[in-house]
Design a protein around this motif. Structure first.
Motif, PDB file in Angstrom:
ATOM      1  N   HIS A 163       0.831  -1.210   0.000  1.00  0.00           N
ATOM      2  CA  HIS A 163       0.000   0.000   0.000  1.00  0.00           C
ATOM      3  C   HIS A 163       0.864   1.258   0.000  1.00  0.00           C
ATOM      4  O   HIS A 163       1.797   1.409   0.791  1.00  0.00           O
ATOM      5  N   LEU A 164       0.560   2.161  -0.930  1.00  0.00           N
ATOM      6  CA  LEU A 164       1.278   3.427  -1.124  1.00  0.00           C
ATOM      7  C   LEU A 164       2.753   3.213  -1.462  1.00  0.00           C
ATOM      8  O   LEU A 164       3.589   4.086  -1.236  1.00  0.00           O
ATOM      9  N   LYS A 165       3.058   2.060  -2.049  1.00  0.00           N
ATOM     10  CA  LYS A 165       4.407   1.753  -2.539  1.00  0.00           C
ATOM     11  C   LYS A 165       4.375   1.695  -4.072  1.00  0.00           C
ATOM     12  O   LYS A 165       3.301   1.618  -4.690  1.00  0.00           O
ATOM     13  N   PRO A 166       5.544   1.726  -4.725  1.00  0.00           N
ATOM     14  CA  PRO A 166       5.559   1.654  -6.189  1.00  0.00           C
ATOM     15  C   PRO A 166       4.916   0.373  -6.717  1.00  0.00           C
ATOM     16  O   PRO A 166       4.927  -0.665  -6.034  1.00  0.00           O
ATOM     17  N   PHE A 167       4.377   0.444  -7.898  1.00  0.00           N
ATOM     18  CA  PHE A 167       3.783  -0.721  -8.555  1.00  0.00           C
ATOM     19  C   PHE A 167       4.807  -1.851  -8.617  1.00  0.00           C
ATOM     20  O   PHE A 167       5.931  -1.662  -9.075  1.00  0.00           O
ATOM     21  N   GLY A 168       4.426  -3.016  -8.121  1.00  0.00           N
ATOM     22  CA  GLY A 168       5.327  -4.169  -8.095  1.00  0.00           C
ATOM     23  C   GLY A 168       5.873  -4.478  -6.729  1.00  0.00           C
ATOM     24  O   GLY A 168       6.420  -5.565  -6.512  1.00  0.00           O
ATOM     25  N   ASP A 169       5.767  -3.540  -5.801  1.00  0.00           N
ATOM     26  CA  ASP A 169       6.212  -3.792  -4.432  1.00  0.00           C
ATOM     27  C   ASP A 169       5.083  -4.461  -3.644  1.00  0.00           C
ATOM     28  O   ASP A 169       3.909  -4.258  -3.923  1.00  0.00           O
ATOM     29  N   GLY A 170       5.454  -5.220  -2.643  1.00  0.00           N
ATOM     30  CA  GLY A 170       4.445  -5.785  -1.751  1.00  0.00           C
ATOM     31  C   GLY A 170       4.137  -7.232  -2.037  1.00  0.00           C
ATOM     32  O   GLY A 170       4.243  -8.076  -1.152  1.00  0.00           O
ATOM     33  N   GLY A 171       3.749  -7.553  -3.249  1.00  0.00           N
ATOM     34  CA  GLY A 171       3.383  -8.923  -3.579  1.00  0.00           C
ATOM     35  C   GLY A 171       4.578  -9.775  -3.948  1.00  0.00           C
ATOM     36  O   GLY A 171       5.668  -9.263  -4.215  1.00  0.00           O
ATOM     37  N   PRO A 172       4.404 -11.097  -3.982  1.00  0.00           N
ATOM     38  CA  PRO A 172       5.488 -11.986  -4.419  1.00  0.00           C
ATOM     39  C   PRO A 172       5.911 -11.655  -5.845  1.00  0.00           C
ATOM     40  O   PRO A 172       5.088 -11.226  -6.666  1.00  0.00           O
ATOM     41  N   SER A 173       7.192 -11.822  -6.149  1.00  0.00           N
ATOM     42  CA  SER A 173       7.674 -11.538  -7.503  1.00  0.00           C
ATOM     43  C   SER A 173       8.554 -12.679  -7.992  1.00  0.00           C
ATOM     44  O   SER A 173       9.194 -13.381  -7.208  1.00  0.00           O
ATOM     45  N   HIS A 174       8.595 -12.831  -9.308  1.00  0.00           N
ATOM     46  CA  HIS A 174       9.347 -13.902  -9.952  1.00  0.00           C
ATOM     47  C   HIS A 174      10.214 -13.307 -11.049  1.00  0.00           C
ATOM     48  O   HIS A 174       9.797 -12.358 -11.727  1.00  0.00           O
ATOM     49  N   ALA A 175      11.391 -13.851 -11.240  1.00  0.00           N
ATOM     50  CA  ALA A 175      12.283 -13.373 -12.292  1.00  0.00           C
ATOM     51  C   ALA A 175      11.829 -13.913 -13.648  1.00  0.00           C
ATOM     52  O   ALA A 175      11.375 -15.059 -13.759  1.00  0.00           O
ATOM     53  N   VAL A 176      11.950 -13.075 -14.660  1.00  0.00           N
ATOM     54  CA  VAL A 176      11.667 -13.504 -16.028  1.00  0.00           C
ATOM     55  C   VAL A 176      12.790 -14.431 -16.497  1.00  0.00           C
ATOM     56  O   VAL A 176      13.956 -14.247 -16.154  1.00  0.00           O
ATOM     57  N   GLU A 177      12.438 -15.438 -17.293  1.00  0.00           N
ATOM     58  CA  GLU A 177      13.458 -16.342 -17.837  1.00  0.00           C
ATOM     59  C   GLU A 177      14.497 -15.541 -18.620  1.00  0.00           C
ATOM     60  O   GLU A 177      14.155 -14.575 -19.320  1.00  0.00           O
ATOM     61  N   GLU A 178      15.749 -15.977 -18.545  1.00  0.00           N
ATOM     62  CA  GLU A 178      16.854 -15.264 -19.196  1.00  0.00           C
ATOM     63  C   GLU A 178      17.658 -16.223 -20.051  1.00  0.00           C
ATOM     64  O   GLU A 178      18.028 -17.323 -19.624  1.00  0.00           O
ATOM     65  N   ILE A 179      17.929 -15.825 -21.304  1.00  0.00           N
ATOM     66  CA  ILE A 179      18.808 -16.580 -22.185  1.00  0.00           C
ATOM     67  C   ILE A 179      19.847 -15.622 -22.759  1.00  0.00           C
ATOM     68  O   ILE A 179      19.662 -14.406 -22.723  1.00  0.00           O
ATOM     69  N   ASP A 180      20.948 -16.160 -23.289  1.00  0.00           N
ATOM     70  CA  ASP A 180      22.026 -15.287 -23.771  1.00  0.00           C
ATOM     71  C   ASP A 180      22.218 -15.388 -25.282  1.00  0.00           C
ATOM     72  O   ASP A 180      23.324 -15.262 -25.782  1.00  0.00           O
ATOM     73  N   TYR A 181      21.114 -15.596 -25.995  1.00  0.00           N
ATOM     74  CA  TYR A 181      21.179 -15.696 -27.451  1.00  0.00           C
ATOM     75  C   TYR A 181      19.823 -15.351 -28.040  1.00  0.00           C
ATOM     76  O   TYR A 181      18.812 -15.327 -27.329  1.00  0.00           O
ATOM     77  N   PHE A 182      19.817 -15.067 -29.354  1.00  0.00           N
ATOM     78  CA  PHE A 182      18.560 -14.916 -30.073  1.00  0.00           C
ATOM     79  C   PHE A 182      18.096 -16.315 -30.484  1.00  0.00           C
ATOM     80  O   PHE A 182      18.806 -17.001 -31.231  1.00  0.00           O
ATOM     81  N   PRO A 183      16.932 -16.771 -30.062  1.00  0.00           N
ATOM     82  CA  PRO A 183      16.435 -18.080 -30.516  1.00  0.00           C
ATOM     83  C   PRO A 183      16.021 -18.011 -31.981  1.00  0.00           C
ATOM     84  O   PRO A 183      15.791 -16.929 -32.525  1.00  0.00           O
ATOM     85  N   THR A 184      15.912 -19.173 -32.613  1.00  0.00           N
ATOM     86  CA  THR A 184      15.362 -19.213 -33.962  1.00  0.00           C
ATOM     87  C   THR A 184      13.896 -18.814 -33.900  1.00  0.00           C
ATOM     88  O   THR A 184      13.275 -18.796 -32.827  1.00  0.00           O
ATOM     89  N   ALA A 185      13.328 -18.516 -35.056  1.00  0.00           N
ATOM     90  CA  ALA A 185      11.911 -18.148 -35.092  1.00  0.00           C
ATOM     91  C   ALA A 185      11.050 -19.263 -34.517  1.00  0.00           C
ATOM     92  O   ALA A 185      10.137 -19.012 -33.715  1.00  0.00           O
ATOM     93  N   LYS A 186      11.336 -20.504 -34.878  1.00  0.00           N
ATOM     94  CA  LYS A 186      10.528 -21.619 -34.393  1.00  0.00           C
ATOM     95  C   LYS A 186      10.622 -21.745 -32.880  1.00  0.00           C
ATOM     96  O   LYS A 186       9.604 -21.894 -32.189  1.00  0.00           O
ATOM     97  N   GLU A 187      11.834 -21.694 -32.329  1.00  0.00           N
ATOM     98  CA  GLU A 187      12.005 -21.788 -30.882  1.00  0.00           C
ATOM     99  C   GLU A 187      11.309 -20.627 -30.179  1.00  0.00           C
ATOM    100  O   GLU A 187      10.626 -20.820 -29.163  1.00  0.00           O
ATOM    101  N   PHE A 188      11.457 -19.433 -30.707  1.00  0.00           N
ATOM    102  CA  PHE A 188      10.875 -18.247 -30.079  1.00  0.00           C
ATOM    103  C   PHE A 188       9.355 -18.318 -30.064  1.00  0.00           C
ATOM    104  O   PHE A 188       8.718 -18.132 -29.009  1.00  0.00           O
ATOM    105  N   PHE A 189       8.752 -18.605 -31.211  1.00  0.00           N
ATOM    106  CA  PHE A 189       7.294 -18.598 -31.280  1.00  0.00           C
ATOM    107  C   PHE A 189       6.676 -19.789 -30.552  1.00  0.00           C
ATOM    108  O   PHE A 189       5.639 -19.652 -29.892  1.00  0.00           O
TER     109      PHE A 189
END
Length: 431
Positions: free
Chosen positions: A33-59
């Motif tokens: 309450h009265l904190k920035p958007f995203g504060d307060g509730g549980p949070s999860h990290a977005v998946e991270e990769i270190d390359y551009f996937p192919t179109a098929k893998e990405f879609f």
């Protein structure tokens, strides 16, 4: 007709009172309450990769499953990563009639003043002002932006890209909480950004996008008031922090809010969501071609998708609450916003048109429209609804015109929806 309108108004008042009782009277002790958007509730990290996937893998792995992903360091493949300094921009040959759209406040307000000026004028001033360029990449710079590898597909490059935007500031920008009606890859060439996401499939009914006409929320992103937005006390978040060289996939209609830090320059590409189900991977480059740039791409603009039957259908799904259904009162409120009563009193045809839309969707005639009814409505039905919405839009514009009301200046009003979307739709009529 007058009796019917009085009944609708009373039902609306009762529904608001019920919502207040549902969440209780005091959420001010909740941690967000009265904190920035995203504060307060549980949070999860977005998946991270270190390359551009192919179109098929990405879609297949990300787009079709609506899963955000951070692609670390991949924007460094683009010539812009090394070239795009302010001195480089000032050395370019800008056409004498070329201008860009520039916002005047770093904390986004959909009612703020937007200025037009030559690109070089902006480059000379932005470090000492609140000015923030939000416009298409100038054509004389598009040769420097490599099309992200998974988007290097014939169908996309020459037909299904919707728009591109260059986000350019001295940092400190804050977007509203919003959704977009398109798929999105955002690549960062300077500075840092943080994005907070909410999965609409899990918590879409908890984040009140009360400005339905623009698919965004009026909540203060620096101080979220749970007494006004009680659903936020139940939300879980995803977070992604990106730095220069990273690209980020933002799924279609995912709720998100963005902040920037330091001298900041990003470019994103939007493309049509529904193409994902019919993309021919044999038309995509593999391996990636570094020389395929924005200069080769064709952008349709948002006008095309605003009248697409599938897009109209998806927008109507936003009007369904957590129960997956809506009655005509709720539909009217969300389509017409705070001016519902005045609009219906002034123009009886608007009410009749909206009743016709409801009737077209209410297949079993039980006075309730459900998600199943929206999903099973035919393409012909959505085409007819699209035409009715266009007529309503004209009537609404006439209503405001006769009263000499500038909708854009009415910050506290909830404007009618009648087919609109997020503010990016208004960036360009045509590229």
């Amino acid at each position: 007709m007058i009796k019917r309108r009085m009944e609708l108004s009373w039902i609306l008042v009762c529904s608001i009172m019920l919502a207040e009782l549902t969440y209780g009277n005091d959420l001010t002790k909740e941690p967000g309450h009265l904190k920035p958007f995203g504060d307060g509730g549980p949070s999860h990290a977005v998946e991270e990769i270190d390359y551009f996937p192919t179109a098929k893998e990405f879609f297949e792995n990300y787009v079709k499953t609506a899963k955000p992903v951070k692609m670390k360091g991949v924007a460094k493949m683009s010539p812009a990563f090394e070239k795009w300094t302010d001195d480089y921009f000032l050395a370019q040959d800008e056409p004498s009639d070329h201008v860009v759209s520039v916002e005047t406040k770093k904390k986004e307000s959909r009612q703020q003043k937007v200025e037009s000026m030559p690109f070089k004028t902006f480059v000379k001033m932005y470090n000492n002002t609140e000015h923030y360029m939000v416009d298409a990449v100038p054509k004389f710079l598009r040769k420097d932006i490599m099309i992200p590898c998974p988007l290097q597909c014939e169908q996309l490059v020459h037909g299904e890209f919707v728009d591109n935007v260059m986000w350019y500031s001295s940092g400190g920008t804050k977007s509203v909480v919003h959704t977009d009606s398109v798929e999105n890859i955002n690549c960062l060439f300077r500075g840092d950004k943080s994005l907070v996401y909410v999965d609409p499939a899990l918590y879409g009914d908890k984040v009140d996008l009360d400005r339905i006409e623009g698919s965004y929320s009026s909540m203060d992103v620096d101080s979220v008031d749970y007494s006004k937005f009680p659903g936020m006390a139940e939300v879980e978040f995803y977070r992604a922090d990106i730095t220069a060289g990273d690209c980020l996939y933002i799924p279609y209609q995912w709720i998100h809010q963005v902040r920037s830090y330091g001298s900041n320059l990003a470019v994103n590409i939007w493309w049509k969501h529904h193409l994902s189900q019919e993309l021919d991977y044999s038309s995509c480059t593999d391996p990636c071609e570094p020389g395929m740039t924005l200069q080769e791409a064709h952008f349709k603009g948002f006008e095309d998708i605003m009248h697409d039957p599938e897009e109209v259908r998806d927008h109507f799904k936003k009007f369904l609450g957590s129960s997956g259904e809506t009655d005509i009162t709720t539909l009217l409120e969300k389509l017409l916003g705070g001016e519902m009563g005045n609009l219906m009193q002034e123009n009886e045809e608007i009410f009749e048109d909206l009743e016709e839309i409801f009737s077209l969707l209410d297949a079993n005639k039980d006075a309730i429209v459900t998600k199943d009814e929206i999903d099973t409505a035919t393409r012909e039905v959505w085409l007819e609804i699209g035409e009715i919405l266009q007529a309503i839009e004209e009537d609404v514009e006439k209503f405001y015109g006769e009263k000499e009301i500038d909708i854009d200046d009415e910050e506290e009003k909830s404007e009618p929806y009648v087919g609109g979307d997020s503010d990016e739709m208004d960036l360009h009529d045509e590229l």
